[in-house]
Design a protein around this motif. Structure first.
Motif, PDB file in Angstrom:
ATOM      1  N   MET A 128       0.841  -1.189   0.000  1.00  0.00           N
ATOM      2  CA  MET A 128       0.000   0.000   0.000  1.00  0.00           C
ATOM      3  C   MET A 128       0.874   1.236   0.000  1.00  0.00           C
ATOM      4  SD  MET A 128      -1.199  -0.116   3.988  1.00  0.00           S
ATOM      5  CE  MET A 128      -1.283  -1.908   3.923  1.00  0.00           C
ATOM      6  N   HIS A 129       0.336   2.350  -0.477  1.00  0.00           N
ATOM      7  CA  HIS A 129       1.028   3.612  -0.259  1.00  0.00           C
ATOM      8  C   HIS A 129       1.139   3.788   1.243  1.00  0.00           C
ATOM      9  CE1 HIS A 129       1.725   7.937   0.067  1.00  0.00           C
ATOM     10  NE2 HIS A 129       2.102   7.901  -1.186  1.00  0.00           N
ATOM     11  N   PRO A 130       2.265   4.362   1.738  1.00  0.00           N
ATOM     12  CA  PRO A 130       2.430   4.476   3.186  1.00  0.00           C
ATOM     13  C   PRO A 130       1.290   5.172   3.913  1.00  0.00           C
ATOM     14  CG  PRO A 130       4.489   4.938   2.070  1.00  0.00           C
ATOM     15  CD  PRO A 130       3.457   4.780   0.987  1.00  0.00           C
ATOM     16  N   LEU A 131       0.475   5.957   3.217  1.00  0.00           N
ATOM     17  CA  LEU A 131      -0.607   6.672   3.882  1.00  0.00           C
ATOM     18  C   LEU A 131      -1.980   6.047   3.629  1.00  0.00           C
ATOM     19  CD1 LEU A 131       0.491  10.344   3.204  1.00  0.00           C
ATOM     20  CD2 LEU A 131       0.799   9.011   5.280  1.00  0.00           C
ATOM     21  N   ALA A 132      -2.049   4.942   2.893  1.00  0.00           N
ATOM     22  CA  ALA A 132      -3.319   4.274   2.627  1.00  0.00           C
ATOM     23  C   ALA A 132      -3.349   2.952   3.365  1.00  0.00           C
ATOM     24  CB  ALA A 132      -3.479   4.037   1.131  1.00  0.00           C
ATOM     25  N   ALA A 133      -4.486   2.639   3.970  1.00  0.00           N
ATOM     26  CA  ALA A 133      -4.557   1.420   4.776  1.00  0.00           C
ATOM     27  C   ALA A 133      -5.996   1.120   5.134  1.00  0.00           C
ATOM     28  CB  ALA A 133      -3.737   1.579   6.056  1.00  0.00           C
ATOM     29  N   ALA A 134      -6.223  -0.086   5.616  1.00  0.00           N
ATOM     30  CA  ALA A 134      -7.523  -0.417   6.192  1.00  0.00           C
ATOM     31  C   ALA A 134      -7.724   0.416   7.454  1.00  0.00           C
ATOM     32  CB  ALA A 134      -7.574  -1.899   6.521  1.00  0.00           C
ATOM     33  N   PRO A 135      -8.925   0.919   7.700  1.00  0.00           N
ATOM     34  CA  PRO A 135      -9.170   1.706   8.910  1.00  0.00           C
ATOM     35  C   PRO A 135      -8.856   0.885  10.155  1.00  0.00           C
ATOM     36  CG  PRO A 135     -11.011   1.912   7.384  1.00  0.00           C
ATOM     37  CD  PRO A 135     -10.131   0.826   6.856  1.00  0.00           C
ATOM     38  N   ASP A 136      -8.231   1.520  11.143  1.00  0.00           N
ATOM     39  CA  ASP A 136      -7.869   0.799  12.371  1.00  0.00           C
ATOM     40  C   ASP A 136      -8.669   1.260  13.576  1.00  0.00           C
ATOM     41  OD1 ASP A 136      -6.813   3.287  12.736  1.00  0.00           O
ATOM     42  OD2 ASP A 136      -4.749   2.623  13.087  1.00  0.00           O
ATOM     43  N   PRO A 147      -2.309  -3.430  -3.041  1.00  0.00           N
ATOM     44  CA  PRO A 147      -3.699  -3.449  -2.567  1.00  0.00           C
ATOM     45  C   PRO A 147      -4.735  -3.536  -3.686  1.00  0.00           C
ATOM     46  CG  PRO A 147      -2.443  -1.783  -1.399  1.00  0.00           C
ATOM     47  CD  PRO A 147      -1.579  -2.261  -2.515  1.00  0.00           C
ATOM     48  N   ASN A 148      -4.359  -3.152  -4.892  1.00  0.00           N
ATOM     49  CA  ASN A 148      -5.311  -3.135  -5.997  1.00  0.00           C
ATOM     50  C   ASN A 148      -5.277  -4.396  -6.841  1.00  0.00           C
ATOM     51  OD1 ASN A 148      -6.140  -0.598  -5.202  1.00  0.00           O
ATOM     52  ND2 ASN A 148      -4.632   0.435  -6.479  1.00  0.00           N
ATOM     53  N   THR A 149      -4.540  -5.399  -6.387  1.00  0.00           N
ATOM     54  CA  THR A 149      -4.492  -6.702  -7.023  1.00  0.00           C
ATOM     55  C   THR A 149      -5.259  -7.694  -6.158  1.00  0.00           C
ATOM     56  OG1 THR A 149      -2.322  -6.245  -7.989  1.00  0.00           O
ATOM     57  CG2 THR A 149      -2.965  -8.554  -7.807  1.00  0.00           C
ATOM     58  N   LEU A 150      -6.126  -8.490  -6.763  1.00  0.00           N
ATOM     59  CA  LEU A 150      -6.919  -9.468  -6.030  1.00  0.00           C
ATOM     60  C   LEU A 150      -6.393 -10.878  -6.296  1.00  0.00           C
ATOM     61  CD1 LEU A 150     -10.560  -8.136  -6.575  1.00  0.00           C
ATOM     62  CD2 LEU A 150      -8.865  -7.471  -4.849  1.00  0.00           C
ATOM     63  N   ILE A 151      -6.350 -11.685  -5.225  1.00  0.00           N
ATOM     64  CA  ILE A 151      -5.850 -13.055  -5.283  1.00  0.00           C
ATOM     65  C   ILE A 151      -6.830 -13.934  -4.518  1.00  0.00           C
ATOM     66  CG2 ILE A 151      -3.894 -14.571  -4.771  1.00  0.00           C
ATOM     67  CD1 ILE A 151      -2.126 -12.061  -4.561  1.00  0.00           C
ATOM     68  N   ASP A 152      -7.161 -15.112  -5.063  1.00  0.00           N
ATOM     69  CA  ASP A 152      -8.071 -15.995  -4.341  1.00  0.00           C
ATOM     70  C   ASP A 152      -7.316 -16.855  -3.326  1.00  0.00           C
ATOM     71  OD1 ASP A 152      -6.971 -18.192  -5.691  1.00  0.00           O
ATOM     72  OD2 ASP A 152      -8.635 -18.361  -7.105  1.00  0.00           O
ATOM     73  N   ASP A 153      -8.042 -17.649  -2.559  1.00  0.00           N
ATOM     74  CA  ASP A 153      -7.422 -18.413  -1.472  1.00  0.00           C
ATOM     75  C   ASP A 153      -6.433 -19.460  -1.962  1.00  0.00           C
ATOM     76  OD1 ASP A 153      -8.741 -16.988   0.454  1.00  0.00           O
ATOM     77  OD2 ASP A 153     -10.363 -18.445   0.709  1.00  0.00           O
ATOM     78  N   SER A 154      -6.564 -19.862  -3.224  1.00  0.00           N
ATOM     79  CA  SER A 154      -5.626 -20.843  -3.761  1.00  0.00           C
ATOM     80  C   SER A 154      -4.325 -20.207  -4.237  1.00  0.00           C
ATOM     81  CB  SER A 154      -6.278 -21.603  -4.922  1.00  0.00           C
ATOM     82  OG  SER A 154      -6.440 -20.755  -6.048  1.00  0.00           O
ATOM     83  N   VAL A 184       7.765  -3.428  -1.246  1.00  0.00           N
ATOM     84  CA  VAL A 184       8.604  -2.958  -0.137  1.00  0.00           C
ATOM     85  C   VAL A 184       7.722  -2.329   0.940  1.00  0.00           C
ATOM     86  CG1 VAL A 184      10.521  -1.461   0.525  1.00  0.00           C
ATOM     87  CG2 VAL A 184      10.532  -2.577  -1.718  1.00  0.00           C
ATOM     88  N   TRP A 185       6.746  -1.527   0.525  1.00  0.00           N
ATOM     89  CA  TRP A 185       5.852  -0.874   1.490  1.00  0.00           C
ATOM     90  C   TRP A 185       4.986  -1.892   2.223  1.00  0.00           C
ATOM     91  CZ3 TRP A 185       3.536   2.412  -3.016  1.00  0.00           C
ATOM     92  CH2 TRP A 185       4.550   3.217  -3.573  1.00  0.00           C
ATOM     93  N   ASN A 186       4.581  -2.942   1.517  1.00  0.00           N
ATOM     94  CA  ASN A 186       3.622  -3.882   2.073  1.00  0.00           C
ATOM     95  C   ASN A 186       4.242  -5.093   2.740  1.00  0.00           C
ATOM     96  OD1 ASN A 186       0.753  -2.985   1.201  1.00  0.00           O
ATOM     97  ND2 ASN A 186       2.016  -2.643  -0.596  1.00  0.00           N
ATOM     98  N   TYR A 187       5.294  -5.643   2.145  1.00  0.00           N
ATOM     99  CA  TYR A 187       5.851  -6.916   2.607  1.00  0.00           C
ATOM    100  C   TYR A 187       7.262  -6.791   3.177  1.00  0.00           C
ATOM    101  CZ  TYR A 187       2.255  -8.296  -0.796  1.00  0.00           C
ATOM    102  OH  TYR A 187       1.091  -8.411  -1.515  1.00  0.00           O
ATOM    103  N   GLY A 188       7.904  -5.646   2.941  1.00  0.00           N
ATOM    104  CA  GLY A 188       9.293  -5.504   3.331  1.00  0.00           C
ATOM    105  C   GLY A 188      10.216  -5.785   2.154  1.00  0.00           C
TER     106      GLY A 188
END
Length: 277
Positions: free
Chosen positions: A1-9, A203-210, A239-243
């Motif tokens: 994610m962009h460092p300033l965008a995230a799920a609300p906490d 964040p804008n890429t979707l992946i299913d459980d498999s 880098v922003w999301n996973y390191g």
């Protein structure tokens, strides 16, 4: 994610227009962008993006146009409603399969997520028809936007850093002056045109459980541009999301060699353009 965008906490006030659109379905806040816009899930089968106030980077009518155009070619959300009333604007779309590549499931398996990010982006670039695309995301347009924002400075309600002064840019670019940036952006690499997503971050890429890529969301600035304008930022977002350590997985899954001088130049160029524009 962009460092300033995230799920609300924390608690999120539900705007009245979102309550109306929900029509009795459960309303769940799922995302807050860097400008304060919110995305809510409505029941199990719809999402609504909502933003209050004017901002040149938020135009849901333009996003709806792009989704409708791209829909026959690739998997993107179906537009159900787009509207504006007073300070509010909103976009309602149908849910599509998969979850965000920054969901807890994929934060726990960043290697696979990064690979699917690359595969999904390559599919998008290979499938969308450049000659038929009515939208652009050109370097010239983006440089003009940079110059406009530098000239104007931050305006009322413009809370996003990263566009007006060197101290607001990402750490990689804070040693540059405005003039340094201009000089670099004037040396545009040769173009390799595709239809770009425009915000191809994890964040804008979707992946299913498999572990299979299923679609893209947030295509508000989709348009014809160099493939590296998407690719450089998609890999950067890992880098922003996973390191550190997962950029190479994006490039390998996409099918490019990112270790030579030409690729390195393109990566530097488009990351700088992303940061300042």
């Amino acid at each position: 994610m962009h460092p300033l965008a995230a799920a609300p906490d924390g608690p999120v006030a539900i705007p009245p227009v979102v309550e109306r659109l929900a029509a009795g379905d459960a309303v769940t806040p799922v995302w807050r962008n860097e400008l304060g816009g919110l995305t809510f899930r409505l029941g199990d089968d719809r999402y609504v993006k909502w933003f209050a106030g004017g901002h040149p980077e938020i135009d849901f009518a333009a996003e709806a146009e792009r989704l409708v155009w791209a829909g026959p070619f690739v998997t993107v959300p179906e537009v159900l409603e787009v509207g504006r009333a007073g300070d509010d604007q909103w976009l309602v779309t149908a849910a599509i399969a998969g979850g965000s590549a920054v969901s807890p499931r994929w934060l726990a398996d960043p290697q696979r997520a990064a690979e699917e990010l690359g595969r999904g982006l390559r599919m998008l670039h290979d499938t969308l028809p450049v000659a038929a695309c009515p939208f652009t995301w050109s370097v010239e347009e983006r440089v003009a936007r940079f110059e406009e924002r530098v000239a104007a400075g931050p305006g009322p309600g413009d809370t996003r850093p990263g566009n007006t002064t060197p101290t607001d840019w990402m750490p990689e670019h804070r040693g540059l002056s405005i003039e340094n940036v201009r000089e670099t952006l004037n040396r545009m690499p040769p173009l390799d045109l595709v239809v770009c997503h425009g915000d191809a971050c994890a964040p804008n890429t979707l992946i299913d459980d498999s572990g299979r890529f299923t679609g893209h969301v947030d295509l508000g600035i989709l348009g014809v541009a160099d493939r590296w304008a998407d690719l450089a930022v998609a890999a950067w977002s890992t880098v922003w999301n996973y390191g550190p350590g997962y950029e190479s997985a994006v490039y390998a899954a996409y099918g490019v060699e990112a270790g030579d001088a030409d690729a390195a130049e393109r990566i530097r160029y488009y990351r700088l353009l992303w940061d300042v524009s």
